[in-house]
Each structure stands twice: as structure tokens, then as C-alpha cells.
Design an enzyme around this catalytic site. Structure first.
Site, PDB file in Angstrom:
ATOM      1  N   LYS A   1       0.811  -1.367  -0.164  1.00 34.32           N
ATOM      2  CA  LYS A   1      -0.005  -0.097  -0.126  1.00 34.32           C
ATOM      3  C   LYS A   1       0.827   1.164  -0.053  1.00 34.32           C
ATOM      4  O   LYS A   1       1.743   1.419   0.913  1.00 34.32           O
ATOM      5  CB  LYS A   1      -0.768   0.062   0.996  1.00 34.32           C
ATOM      6  CG  LYS A   1      -1.651   1.226   1.552  1.00 34.32           C
ATOM      7  CD  LYS A   1      -2.583   1.355   2.574  1.00 34.32           C
ATOM      8  CE  LYS A   1      -3.309   2.628   2.947  1.00 34.32           C
ATOM      9  NZ  LYS A   1      -4.157   2.473   4.049  1.00 34.32           N
TER      10      LYS A   1
ATOM     11  N   ASP B   1      -2.624  10.167   3.471  1.00 30.90           N
ATOM     12  CA  ASP B   1      -4.218   9.634   3.671  1.00 30.90           C
ATOM     13  C   ASP B   1      -4.881  10.710   4.262  1.00 30.90           C
ATOM     14  O   ASP B   1      -4.933  10.918   5.553  1.00 30.90           O
ATOM     15  CB  ASP B   1      -4.098   8.274   4.370  1.00 30.90           C
ATOM     16  CG  ASP B   1      -5.766   7.898   4.468  1.00 30.90           C
ATOM     17  OD1 ASP B   1      -6.632   8.612   3.990  1.00 30.90           O
ATOM     18  OD2 ASP B   1      -5.881   6.929   5.176  1.00 30.90           O
TER      19      ASP B   1
ATOM     20  N   LYS C   1     -10.470  12.881   7.733  1.00 35.76           N
ATOM     21  CA  LYS C   1      -9.935  12.517   9.022  1.00 35.76           C
ATOM     22  C   LYS C   1      -9.809  13.742   9.742  1.00 35.76           C
ATOM     23  O   LYS C   1      -9.541  15.041   9.475  1.00 35.76           O
ATOM     24  CB  LYS C   1      -8.486  12.007   8.940  1.00 35.76           C
ATOM     25  CG  LYS C   1      -8.338  10.782   8.565  1.00 35.76           C
ATOM     26  CD  LYS C   1      -7.028  10.172   8.381  1.00 35.76           C
ATOM     27  CE  LYS C   1      -6.905   8.821   7.678  1.00 35.76           C
ATOM     28  NZ  LYS C   1      -7.446   7.745   8.408  1.00 35.76           N
TER      29      LYS C   1
ATOM     30  N   ASP D   1       1.579   6.663   5.386  1.00 33.64           N
ATOM     31  CA  ASP D   1       0.697   5.582   4.795  1.00 33.64           C
ATOM     32  C   ASP D   1       1.259   4.778   3.659  1.00 33.64           C
ATOM     33  O   ASP D   1       0.389   3.841   2.898  1.00 33.64           O
ATOM     34  CB  ASP D   1      -0.776   6.070   4.564  1.00 33.64           C
ATOM     35  CG  ASP D   1      -1.805   5.234   4.834  1.00 33.64           C
ATOM     36  OD1 ASP D   1      -1.788   4.235   5.653  1.00 33.64           O
ATOM     37  OD2 ASP D   1      -2.942   5.610   4.213  1.00 33.64           O
TER      38      ASP D   1
ATOM     39  N   ASP E   1     -12.224   6.961   3.536  1.00 35.52           N
ATOM     40  CA  ASP E   1     -11.149   6.637   4.159  1.00 35.52           C
ATOM     41  C   ASP E   1     -10.637   5.309   4.251  1.00 35.52           C
ATOM     42  O   ASP E   1      -9.715   4.971   4.768  1.00 35.52           O
ATOM     43  CB  ASP E   1     -11.295   7.034   5.743  1.00 35.52           C
ATOM     44  CG  ASP E   1     -10.063   7.688   6.510  1.00 35.52           C
ATOM     45  OD1 ASP E   1      -8.977   7.541   5.770  1.00 35.52           O
ATOM     46  OD2 ASP E   1     -10.271   7.736   7.683  1.00 35.52           O
TER      47      ASP E   1
ATOM     48  N   GLU F   1      -9.409   3.524   1.963  1.00 33.31           N
ATOM     49  CA  GLU F   1      -9.173   3.732   0.576  1.00 33.31           C
ATOM     50  C   GLU F   1      -7.793   2.775   0.185  1.00 33.31           C
ATOM     51  O   GLU F   1      -7.754   2.091  -0.727  1.00 33.31           O
ATOM     52  CB  GLU F   1      -8.481   4.966   0.369  1.00 33.31           C
ATOM     53  CG  GLU F   1      -6.916   5.429   0.919  1.00 33.31           C
ATOM     54  CD  GLU F   1      -6.864   5.180   2.307  1.00 33.31           C
ATOM     55  OE1 GLU F   1      -7.660   5.345   2.924  1.00 33.31           O
ATOM     56  OE2 GLU F   1      -5.545   4.874   2.654  1.00 33.31           O
TER      57      GLU F   1
ATOM     58  N   ARG G   1      -7.639  -0.709   0.782  1.00 32.77           N
ATOM     59  CA  ARG G   1      -8.231  -1.691   0.311  1.00 32.77           C
ATOM     60  C   ARG G   1      -8.463  -1.794  -1.265  1.00 32.77           C
ATOM     61  O   ARG G   1      -8.231  -2.622  -2.141  1.00 32.77           O
ATOM     62  CB  ARG G   1      -9.160  -2.243   0.832  1.00 32.77           C
ATOM     63  CG  ARG G   1     -10.567  -1.430   0.980  1.00 32.77           C
ATOM     64  CD  ARG G   1     -11.577  -1.784   2.080  1.00 32.77           C
ATOM     65  NE  ARG G   1     -11.047  -1.359   3.469  1.00 32.77           N
ATOM     66  CZ  ARG G   1     -11.683  -1.526   4.526  1.00 32.77           C
ATOM     67  NH1 ARG G   1     -12.808  -2.184   4.631  1.00 32.77           N
ATOM     68  NH2 ARG G   1     -10.853  -1.041   5.753  1.00 32.77           N
TER      69      ARG G   1
HETATM   70  N1  BES Z   1      -4.378   4.556   6.926  1.00 33.75           N
HETATM   71  C1  BES Z   1      -5.431   4.349   7.380  1.00 33.75           C
HETATM   72  C2  BES Z   1      -5.200   3.313   8.703  1.00 33.75           C
HETATM   73  C3  BES Z   1      -4.227   3.741   9.640  1.00 33.75           C
HETATM   74  C4  BES Z   1      -4.924   4.476  10.921  1.00 33.75           C
HETATM   75  C5  BES Z   1      -2.969   3.553   9.555  1.00 33.75           C
HETATM   76  C6  BES Z   1      -3.758   4.754  11.978  1.00 33.75           C
HETATM   77  C7  BES Z   1      -1.940   3.892  10.535  1.00 33.75           C
HETATM   78  C8  BES Z   1      -2.522   4.524  11.798  1.00 33.75           C
HETATM   79  C9  BES Z   1      -6.472   3.560   6.724  1.00 33.75           C
HETATM   80  O1  BES Z   1      -6.594   4.050   5.256  1.00 33.75           O
HETATM   81  C10 BES Z   1      -8.067   4.111   7.252  1.00 33.75           C
HETATM   82  O2  BES Z   1      -8.224   5.382   7.124  1.00 33.75           O
HETATM   83  N2  BES Z   1      -8.735   3.352   7.773  1.00 33.75           N
HETATM   84  C11 BES Z   1      -9.802   3.395   8.261  1.00 33.75           C
HETATM   85  C12 BES Z   1     -10.819   2.332   7.786  1.00 33.75           C
HETATM   86  C13 BES Z   1     -12.409   2.552   8.386  1.00 33.75           C
HETATM   87  C14 BES Z   1     -12.849   3.721   7.528  1.00 33.75           C
HETATM   88  C15 BES Z   1     -13.181   1.564   7.978  1.00 33.75           C
HETATM   89  C16 BES Z   1      -9.902   3.086   9.920  1.00 33.75           C
HETATM   90  O3  BES Z   1      -9.042   2.472  10.348  1.00 33.75           O
HETATM   91  O4  BES Z   1     -10.409   3.999  10.620  1.00 33.75           O
HETATM   92 ZN    ZN Z   2      -4.866   4.720   4.666  1.00 29.97          ZN
HETATM   93 MN    MN Z   3      -7.659   6.013   5.055  1.00 30.14          MN
END
Ligand code: BES
Ligand code: ZN
Ligand code: MN
Length: 485
Positions: free
Chosen positions: A252, A257, A264, A276, A335, A337, A339
Site C-alpha cells: 500500500k 491519507d 480525518k 501510509d 477513508d 482507501e 483496500r
Molecule cells: N491509513 C488508515 C489506517 C491507519 C490508521 C494506519 C492509523 C495507521 C494509523 C486507513 O486508510 C484508514 O483510514 N482506515 C480506516 C478504515 C475505516 C474507515 C473502515 C480506519 O481504520 O479508521
Molecule cells: Zn490509509
Molecule cells: Mn484511510
């Protein structure tokens, strides 16, 4: 960005000029005479020879002696040596030349010992001072002299060579993830990958936005849609003669992000989102070592690079994307993204005829909630392959823990209008994310590493230095160099 290279040499006895000498001390038995102290005297100073303990003994006439606890010698492991070497380097502070007999300890195979000691020392010496005008925080370490007897010298030397390569790769991954987002866009990442490929004997192909659109990589295009910076997918190839198998790594590479229109909040976690792309960094770093380490498997690496931004052209909730393998997903949260970009990379890995796939991604906050900051989550569709990945991670001391790929949760992804939604609700988020990815791997053996937790460290901690950790790089190197179909 990192300090000037450290020289690692193998010697018969500590050189005169060494500013610090690291002396291993077990938790029982005789204390090395060199220290000139009894066990009682060491204990009185709070040092019992336990793993992780160090005692700095300055001297008016000679080098500073640093006692390094190694615990029970019969329980010593390569992982213990790596940590001990890191403790030594941290305890040595600003001293630039260090000698130690750590790699000469019986009980750990000489090659594994040489590798572990070099890794521990070089990883602990890592600092990111990329954009500081005051460079006084830079590491001053310039030379490590490993004191080794004749019998173990050839093995230790081989280990030193390997450890130098793996530690440099981790430095590369850390540098990339620590770099601010404006300094490392998807285009810059691709340029860096092309340069690394040229230096390390890899094939490389860069796919721009038009190419990705023409290939049907709707995940990459959709995530990039709100950005003024174009996306890049980088395909790296390593092809030895008579390969033992074909491993494909997918990283990834979300360069930043923001969450997209599912923006966010501006908290500390958002400020980490320059990292990210840590999965893509680990894949590039791993690929960079394969020729030097004479890897016998064919390895392909995909870096899925774009940022995730809100704007008038951004992806909207309710939009439906079509991925490289033809499947469709309805967006319920922009968010989620990671996947979406991995979906295209995994589809391509299957098309490449991979014998096995690993993807590595800072994918979910849910993985951090489940396992905390030290452990990655690992999930997969084949227990033997997951176990192989876990074995590699255990050998290099990168902690991971398996979560179930629970098919009973697949219905949480059901969509009224598309093959699936891109989110599965509030619970089990690391699992539902993996179930989404599972739609793109067909029957190919696959393991998914969610490294959201261990992508960074809050503090200097053994061989982890504050900031990006380069987590996964050494596991993937270990996996690739041992890979047999
Ligand atoms: N890049 C983030 C996940 C992340 C969070 C990595 C904190 C490192 C530290 C990912 O893209 C994300 O935003 N995931 C969301 C998914 C949700 C919207 C289903 C999350 O984990 O809140
Ligand atoms: Zn992310
Ligand atoms: Mn995200």
C-alpha cells in the site's frame, strides 16, 4: 538523510582506539575480568546481567567499558543478540567507535550472530534528521569492531554482509516513510524506485494514470480522483535463473491519507498519514536486497502509489468502482482507501501466476485497537502459508499475530448495488478489511499484513528508533530468500 555509513570490521582483539568496548555479561557465573568488578559491585549498581540491562563504566585511562546483560547464556538467541547490540549502541551515546565480542558468543550460530549484531547496531543508530538545520542529533557512530575468534570468523563475516544489506534496506524504508508528503509524492516515489532498481539490478516498469485507467485499475483511479498529484504504480521484478518459485509482494503506497471526503480529524494520528505508504516502502526496500542476497526465488513487487485527497473531483459515497479483476465495490467511506488500491495490485499478482502473495499495508485503526502498536495483524487464505510468514517474522523479531479470515463476516460487506461495500461496519475492522482483499486473490495462497500499529514508534526503543520503523522489511527479506514454491 541517514548518517554517513558505518564501517563494520572483524578483528581478533579490540582496537586501541575504540572509544567504547561492549562486554557481554551473563546473569550468573563469572564476570569477565576485563570489567575489573565483582558481581556484587555490578549488582550494587543495579546491573544483574539481565537481557536489556547495560552499565556504562567510564575510565580515565582507557576506553569506556559497557557491560551488556545477556541473561542465561544457554537461552541466548539471535533476537537477543540484536537487542543487546542495540542497547550497546544506545548506551555508547556520542562515542563513535565501538568494539564488542557479542558476535563471538557460543550458542548462537555464527552467521546468525553476525547478522543480528550488525542489524541491532545499525538500526539503533538510525536517525531521521532530514529537514533539520541543526544536525547535532545525527548519529556519530562510525565504526563497529566485532571481536571474533578464528573458528567463528567466516560465519560471522557472512552474517555481517547479510546484516549490512538488511539494515540498509530498513534505513531506506524508514527514510521513505519519514519523508514529508510534499517531498515524496507518488511521482517522486516512482522515480526513487526506478533509481533503486538501477542500483540493485531489478527490472522496473512505471504505470501512469492513463495506463492504469486503460488497464482497468479502478481502485487506483478512484482513490486518486480527488488529487492534483497523479498516481503511480511501480512493478519491480527480480528474476534469477531456475527460480525456486514466484512470490509476489503488494505494498500500500498511500503517500498521504487525508481520508478523502470522509476527512480525518486533525489529530496526532492524521499527522502520521505521511507514513501510509509504509507497505510500499517495505516492498521496495525488500526488492533492493534480493540480488545482493542471491535470492533464489523469482520475486515481483507492486507499489500502489497515490494520495487520498478531498476536492470537487473526489470520490463520493455511493460511487461504485470497478477493479482490475472486474469486481465492483460501492464506496461507503472514502477513508477505507487502502483496500481499493490493493485490490488492483492483488488482481495483477494473480494474473502474474504467483505461487504465493503477501500484501503489506497500514490498513486499519482496528488492527491497532486489537493488537496495540507493537504487533502487526496477519490473515490469509492458507494456514501453511500464514505459518511460513509467521515463522519468518519470528526469526527477525518483527512481532505479528494472526486474526481469523472469518467468512461468517463476509455478509457485512454486502451491497445493494455492487459486489460489495468497501467497509464492514464498526466491529472487526481488520478482519472485514482482509475479507475485502480476499475477493481479489482467487485461489492463490495469500497472506495479508496489517502494519498500522508497528509502522512507527513513539520512542527510541532498542533497535527501533523514534518515527517510522521500516516494519516488515526484514520479514519479507527472510521470506523471499527462503521461498520455495
Ligand atoms: N491509513 C488508515 C489506517 C491507519 C490508521 C494506519 C492509523 C495507521 C494509523 C486507513 O486508510 C484508514 O483510514 N482506515 C480506516 C478504515 C475505516 C474507515 C473502515 C480506519 O481504520 O479508521
Ligand atoms: Zn490509509
Ligand atoms: Mn484511510
Amino acid at each position: 538523510m541517514t548518517a554517513s555509513p558505518v564501517t563494520v570490521e572483524i578483528v581478533k582483539s579490540a582496537p586501541r582506539g575504540a572509544e567504547a568496548v561492549g562486554v557481554p555479561v551473563a546473569s550468573s557465573g563469572p564476570v569477565p575480568r576485563q570489567l575489573g568488578l565483582s558481581r556484587a559491585a555490578l549488582s550494587a549498581n543495579g546491573f544483574d546481567g539481565k537481557p536489556g540491562q547495560v552499565l556504562v563504566l567510564p575510565s580515565a585511562t582507557g576506553p569506556t567499558l559497557i557491560a551488556i546483560g545477556i541473561g542465561d547464556p544457554s537461552e541466548l538467541t539471535a533476537n537477543g543478540l540484536r537487542s543487546a547490540a542495540a542497547s550497546l549502541v544506545r548506551a555508547a551515546g556520542k562515542r563513535s567507535t565501538i568494539a564488542t565480542s557479542l558476535a563471538d558468543l557460543e550458542g548462537v550460530d555464527s552467521k546468525a550472530a553476525g547478522q543480528a549484531v550488525v542489524e541491532g547496531a545499525l538500526l539503533a543508530a538510525y536517525r531521521y534528521i532530514g529537514l533539520k538545520t541543526d544536525t547535532s542529533g545525527a548519529s556519530t557512530l562510525s565504526r563497529i569492531s566485532l571481536v571474533v575468534g578464528d573458528k567463528r570468523t567466516p560465519g560471522v563475516r557472512a552474517g555481517v554482509d547479510r546484516g549490512t544489506v538488511t539494515a540498509r534496506a530498513v534505513h531506506l524504508a524508514r527514510d521513505l516513510a519519514n519523508t514529508p508528503p510534499a517531498y515524496l509524492t507518488a511521482r517522486k516515489m516512482a522515480e526513487r524506485a526506478v533509481a533503486v532498481a538501477a542500483e540493485t539490478g531489478l527490472g522496473v516498469e512505471v504505470f501512469d494514470k492513463d495506463k492504469l485507467a486503460a488497464m482497468g485499475c479502478g481502485g487506483m483511479i478512484g482513490v486518486n480522483q480527488g488529487s492534483t498529484e497523479p498516481p503511480r504504480m511501480v512493478k519491480l521484478t527480480y528474476t534469477p535463473r531456475n527460480p525456486t518459485g514466484h512470490l509476489v509482494l503488494v505494498g500500500k503506497g498511500v503517500m498521504y491519507d487525508s481520508g478523502g471526503i470522509s476527512l480525518k480529524p486533525s489529530d496526532a494520528s492524521h499527522a502520521k498519514m505521511k507514513m501510509d505508504m509504509s507497505g510500499a516502502a517495505a516492498v521496495l526496500a525488500t526488492m533492493s536486497t534480493l540480488k545482493a542476497l542471491k535470492c533464489r526465488a523469482q520475486v515481483t513487487g507492486y507499489l500502489m502509489c497515490t494520495d487520498n485527497m478531498p476536492s470537487g473531483s473526489a470520490l463520493k459515497l455511493g460511487d461504485v468502482l470497478t477493479f482490475r479483476n472486474g469486481k465492483t465495490a460501492e464506496i461507503h467511506n472514502t477513508d477505507a482507501e487502502g483496500r481499493l488500491v490493493l485490490a488492483d495490485g492483488l488482481s495483477l499478482a494473480v494474473e502474474d501466476g504467483a505461487d504465493a502473495i503477501v500484501d503489506i499495508a497500514t490498513l486499519t485503526g482496528a488492527a491497532i485497537a486489537a493488537l496495540g502498536p507493537k504487533f502487526a495483524a496477519v490473515l490469509g487464505n492458507d494456514q501453511a502459508w500464514v505459518d511460513t510468514v509467521r515463522g519468518a517474522s519470528a526469526r527477525v523479531d518483527e512481532s505479528m499475530w494472526q486474526l481469523p479470515l472469518a467468512k461468517e463476516y463476509r455478509k457485512l460487506l454486502d451491497s445493494q448495488v455492487a459486489d460489495m461495500k468497501n467497509v464492514g461496519g464498526p466491529y472487526g475492522g481488520a478482519i472485514t478489511a482482509a475479507l475485502f482483499l480476499n475477493e481479489f486473490v482467487g485461489s492463490t495462497r495469500w497472506a495479508h499484513l496489517d502494519i498500522a500499529g508497528p509502522m512507527d514508534s513513539d520512542a527510541d526503543d532498542g533497535w527501533l528508533s523514534r518515527g517510522a520503523t521500516g516494519y516488515g522489511t526484514r520479514t519479507l527479506i527472510e521470506l523471499a530468500t527462503a521461498f520455495v514454491r
